[in-house]
Write a protein that holds these residues in place. Structure first.
Motif, short mmCIF file in Angstrom:
data_model
loop_
_atom_site.label_atom_id
_atom_site.label_comp_id
_atom_site.label_asym_id
_atom_site.label_seq_id
_atom_site.Cartn_x
_atom_site.Cartn_y
_atom_site.Cartn_z
N MET A 1 1.05 -1.21 -0.36
CA MET A 1 0.10 -0.01 0.25
C MET A 1 1.32 1.42 -0.42
SD MET A 1 -2.77 0.99 2.81
CE MET A 1 -1.53 1.47 4.00
N PRO A 2 0.32 2.02 -0.68
CA PRO A 2 1.38 3.35 -1.18
C PRO A 2 1.69 3.61 0.18
CG PRO A 2 -0.30 3.37 -3.13
CD PRO A 2 -0.38 2.13 -2.22
N LEU A 3 1.99 5.06 0.31
CA LEU A 3 1.79 6.40 1.13
C LEU A 3 0.98 7.10 0.85
CD1 LEU A 3 6.00 7.08 1.87
CD2 LEU A 3 4.54 5.86 3.09
N ASN A 4 0.29 7.38 1.91
CA ASN A 4 -0.89 8.09 1.99
C ASN A 4 -0.25 10.11 1.63
OD1 ASN A 4 -2.82 9.93 2.88
ND2 ASN A 4 -3.84 9.41 4.73
N PRO A 5 -0.24 10.45 0.84
CA PRO A 5 0.43 11.50 0.51
C PRO A 5 -0.83 12.84 0.97
CG PRO A 5 -1.67 11.25 -1.47
CD PRO A 5 -1.31 9.27 -0.57
N ALA A 6 -1.37 12.43 1.98
CA ALA A 6 -2.86 13.43 2.42
C ALA A 6 -1.52 14.41 3.75
CB ALA A 6 -3.42 13.39 2.67
N PHE A 7 -0.23 13.55 4.37
CA PHE A 7 0.70 13.51 5.33
C PHE A 7 1.64 14.73 4.97
CE2 PHE A 7 -1.72 10.61 7.09
CZ PHE A 7 -1.09 10.18 8.81
N ALA A 8 1.46 15.10 3.59
CA ALA A 8 2.06 16.08 3.42
C ALA A 8 2.44 16.85 3.57
CB ALA A 8 2.75 15.86 1.48
N ARG A 69 10.87 -2.79 5.82
CA ARG A 69 11.67 -2.55 4.61
C ARG A 69 11.92 -0.78 4.40
NH1 ARG A 69 9.25 -5.80 -0.22
NH2 ARG A 69 7.96 -7.36 1.36
N LEU A 70 12.53 -0.72 5.54
CA LEU A 70 12.14 1.11 5.89
C LEU A 70 14.11 1.54 5.50
CD1 LEU A 70 11.54 3.47 6.36
CD2 LEU A 70 12.58 3.29 8.56
N LEU A 71 14.23 2.34 5.12
CA LEU A 71 16.00 2.59 4.90
C LEU A 71 16.66 3.52 5.22
CD1 LEU A 71 17.55 0.46 1.77
CD2 LEU A 71 17.48 0.16 4.08
N HIS A 72 17.19 4.45 5.86
CA HIS A 72 17.09 6.24 6.41
C HIS A 72 18.28 6.29 5.12
CE1 HIS A 72 18.58 9.36 9.33
NE2 HIS A 72 18.45 9.53 8.28
N ARG A 73 17.93 6.65 3.78
CA ARG A 73 18.64 7.23 2.73
C ARG A 73 19.69 8.71 2.75
NH1 ARG A 73 15.90 9.55 -2.91
NH2 ARG A 73 17.80 9.01 -4.02
N VAL A 101 8.63 6.37 -6.04
CA VAL A 101 9.22 6.16 -6.97
C VAL A 101 9.09 4.53 -7.67
CG1 VAL A 101 11.23 6.84 -8.43
CG2 VAL A 101 10.71 8.55 -6.67
N GLY A 102 8.46 4.04 -8.62
CA GLY A 102 8.68 3.03 -8.76
C GLY A 102 7.61 2.27 -7.58
N GLU A 103 8.27 1.36 -7.27
CA GLU A 103 7.79 0.24 -6.31
C GLU A 103 8.19 1.09 -4.48
OE1 GLU A 103 5.59 -1.71 -6.70
OE2 GLU A 103 5.17 -0.61 -7.92
N THR A 104 9.40 2.51 -4.32
CA THR A 104 9.96 2.83 -3.86
C THR A 104 9.30 3.98 -3.08
OG1 THR A 104 11.82 2.03 -4.25
CG2 THR A 104 11.64 3.56 -2.58
N ASP A 105 8.27 3.53 -2.33
CA ASP A 105 8.25 4.62 -0.91
C ASP A 105 8.88 5.56 -0.54
OD1 ASP A 105 4.86 4.62 -0.96
OD2 ASP A 105 5.64 2.82 0.49
N THR A 125 16.79 17.24 8.14
CA THR A 125 16.29 16.74 7.58
C THR A 125 16.73 15.50 7.31
OG1 THR A 125 16.26 19.15 6.19
CG2 THR A 125 15.85 17.18 5.38
N SER A 126 15.49 14.24 7.53
CA SER A 126 16.06 13.57 7.07
C SER A 126 14.78 13.11 5.98
CB SER A 126 15.30 11.94 8.22
OG SER A 126 16.13 12.80 9.19
N THR A 127 15.37 11.43 5.05
CA THR A 127 15.07 11.38 3.65
C THR A 127 14.99 9.69 4.17
OG1 THR A 127 15.75 13.01 2.16
CG2 THR A 127 14.77 10.65 1.22
N LEU A 128 13.93 9.15 3.69
CA LEU A 128 13.24 7.67 4.77
C LEU A 128 12.84 7.44 3.24
CD1 LEU A 128 11.38 8.00 7.78
CD2 LEU A 128 14.42 7.92 7.45
N ILE A 129 13.88 5.66 3.28
CA ILE A 129 12.64 5.13 1.95
C ILE A 129 11.94 3.49 2.36
CG2 ILE A 129 13.96 6.46 -0.51
CD1 ILE A 129 15.79 3.48 -0.27
N ALA A 130 10.77 3.30 1.78
CA ALA A 130 11.45 1.86 1.70
C ALA A 130 10.20 0.91 0.59
CB ALA A 130 9.43 1.98 3.25
N GLN A 131 11.37 0.27 0.68
CA GLN A 131 10.62 -0.74 -0.86
C GLN A 131 9.33 -1.11 -0.79
OE1 GLN A 131 13.02 -1.33 -3.47
NE2 GLN A 131 10.89 -2.17 -4.47
#
Length: 134
Positions: A1-8, A69-73, A101-105, A125-131
């Motif tokens: 399930m993709p992230l909820n964009p309303a959280f931005a 599936r979380l990674l600290h980018r 981006v593709g299948e990556t949140d 500023t932290s950027t996190l990704i989850a496959q």
């Protein structure tokens, strides 16, 4: 399930104040190989405060981030002044960006550290990704 964009743009309440102590500064500096013996913290010490606040944000089930599936980018620190022994700081986290981006949140968090009197000390500023699912 993709992230909820309303959280931005969502801003979370400030954390309870955290009193910075000389011993915590020394322990952190020692852990990263910094030999300082002064009452100011290494620049990356801010992560000790922001990490707890950010974990609470990304753990919100309504955001939809898969923590298994979380990674600290990426991590950035923008200091207005050094963190010092005796500072009493709070952290306010804002979800700056939510995307896919593709299948990556991807989620970007901006965390402001301020003294209890309101002085801005640092923004991280932290950027996190989850496959996503295969």
């Amino acid at each position: 399930m993709p992230l909820n964009p309303a959280f931005a743009g969502r801003v979370y309440p400030a954390t309870v104040p955290y009193l910075i102590g000389r011993e915590k500064i020394r322990e952190f500096a020692e852990a990263i190989g910094d030999t300082r013996d002064e009452p100011t913290a290494p620049p990356t010490f801010a992560i000790a405060l922001t990490l707890r606040a950010e974990v609470a944000v990304v753990s919100d089930p309504e955001l939809g981030l898969d923590l298994t599936r979380l990674l600290h980018r990426e991590q950035r620190f923008d200091h207005r002044r050094p963190i010092r022994d005796g500072d009493e700081l709070t952290v306010t986290v804002t979800i700056s960006e939510v995307g896919r981006v593709g299948e990556t949140d991807m989620v970007t968090l901006s965390s402001d550290l301020r003294t209890v009197t309101g002085e801005h000390v640092c923004t991280t500023t932290s950027t996190l990704i989850a496959q996503g699912d295969d």
